[in-house]
Scaffold this active site. Structure first.
Site, mmCIF file in Angstrom:
data_model
loop_
_atom_site.group_PDB
_atom_site.id
_atom_site.type_symbol
_atom_site.label_atom_id
_atom_site.label_comp_id
_atom_site.label_asym_id
_atom_site.label_seq_id
_atom_site.Cartn_x
_atom_site.Cartn_y
_atom_site.Cartn_z
ATOM 1 N N LYS A 178 14.587 57.945 64.300
ATOM 2 C CA LYS A 178 13.938 57.517 63.052
ATOM 3 C C LYS A 178 12.550 56.944 63.341
ATOM 4 O O LYS A 178 11.549 57.372 62.754
ATOM 5 C CB LYS A 178 14.803 56.459 62.337
ATOM 6 C CG LYS A 178 14.273 56.097 60.969
ATOM 7 C CD LYS A 178 14.796 54.786 60.465
ATOM 8 C CE LYS A 178 13.814 53.689 60.780
ATOM 9 N NZ LYS A 178 14.151 52.382 60.224
ATOM 10 N N ASP A 197 16.152 57.160 57.055
ATOM 11 C CA ASP A 197 16.442 55.723 56.949
ATOM 12 C C ASP A 197 17.503 55.555 55.856
ATOM 13 O O ASP A 197 18.084 56.537 55.394
ATOM 14 C CB ASP A 197 15.159 54.933 56.636
ATOM 15 C CG ASP A 197 14.695 55.149 55.201
ATOM 16 O OD1 ASP A 197 15.143 56.133 54.562
ATOM 17 O OD2 ASP A 197 13.910 54.336 54.700
#
Ligand code: SF4
Length: 279
Positions: A178, A197
């Protein structure tokens, strides 16, 4: 009557007489008159069959295109909400944003980067020294360790520069896909994947773009259906959408421009059918 042979008795139901299908001879007579064949007529057989409904495919290219088109019109120029002036600042801000909000991180980082302007300044710190500065973002002990660990590695292995390759950036402590996707996509303009996310996780599932729960698998699913040129923008658009309208507890479906193509189970208002699996 011969002994041992019992005459057959008519069944009470009348089954022994066979099934009656209208007057005998009628069919033969009609066929002779009209020249009809005994085989069922093709048209008649087709008419009798129910037309097959086209199966709904939530990841069909035309549906995905429609979602992308609408996101483009709602969020044409969105980008990362974390304030930053360099790849290093963005990396630190992204590490601090885990389990926190961008607003909270943006309250902390300006002072932090005034206090420690370079990556070398961070590399020279002990985690205990950094903890008070990042305490309000939560999980401050782990985050301090990750930030200082990443700074040390960048100084020792990458000449003080944040690497711009996925395999290299993933070697930094506290950096998973991420964070790597945020830095590579936003700062270096390299679309190596989709940022997953909490917002992308939730909204992608509600829109039935994935059925997975694991961020890595969600990213793989999204990378299969979203064109690579859109990966970075799509991530930002969905993050904004998740913050503004498709919020976790009570999504504002009545105001959502995706409403009539969204079948999420948790919708607060709907003009289309709800799909139980879309949650
Ligand atoms: S209609 Fe509701 S659940 Fe669906 S994307 Fe929009 S806000 Fe989210």
């Amino acid at each position: 009557m011969t002994r041992g042979i019992t005459p057959r008795q008519p069944a009470r139901t009348g089954r022994h007489e066979g099934i009656r299908r209208g007057k005998p001879g009628n069919l033969a007579l009609r066929m002779a008159r009209t020249g009809e064949s005994a085989r069922p007529h093709k048209d008649r057989a087709t008419k009798a069959r129910k037309p097959r409904s086209k199966a709904y495919n939530p990841t069909a290219p035309e549906r995905v295109q429609e979602i992308l088109k609408r996101l483009d019109s709602i969020y044409p120029d969105v980008t990362c909400a974390l304030q930053h002036n360099s790849a290093w600042e963005l990396l630190v801000a992204t590490i601090l944003s885990a389990q926190s909000t961008d607003v909270r991180v943006n309250m902390v980082t300006p002072e932090l980067f005034r206090k420690y302007p370079t990556v070398q300044d961070f590399a020279a710190l002990q985690p205990e020294q950094l903890q008070p500065d990042v305490r309000s973002t939560g999980f401050f002990r782990n985050k301090s360790k990750s930030v200082i660990g990443a700074a040390k590695k960048i100084v020792s292995d990458f000449g003080g520069q944040v690497p711009d390759q996925m395999d290299q950036i993933l070697t930094l402590p506290g950096v998973a896909r991420k964070t790597a996707n945020v830095v590579l996509g936003t700062w270096f303009g390299k679309a190596e994947g989709v940022v997953v996310d909490t917002h992308v996780h939730r909204v992608s599932r509600r829109l039935e773009l994935t059925r997975n729960d694991d961020p890595k698998r969600i990213e793989q699913d999204l990378m299969k259906i979203i064109p690579p040129t859109k990966w970075t923008l799509f991530s930002h658009q969905i993050i904004w959408h998740g913050r503004k309208l498709c919020i976790a507890r009570r999504p504002k479906c009545v105001d959502c421009p995706l409403e009539n193509i969204c079948h999420a189970a948790g919708k607060t208002w709907s003009t289309v059918e709800i799909h139980k699996g879309a949650r």
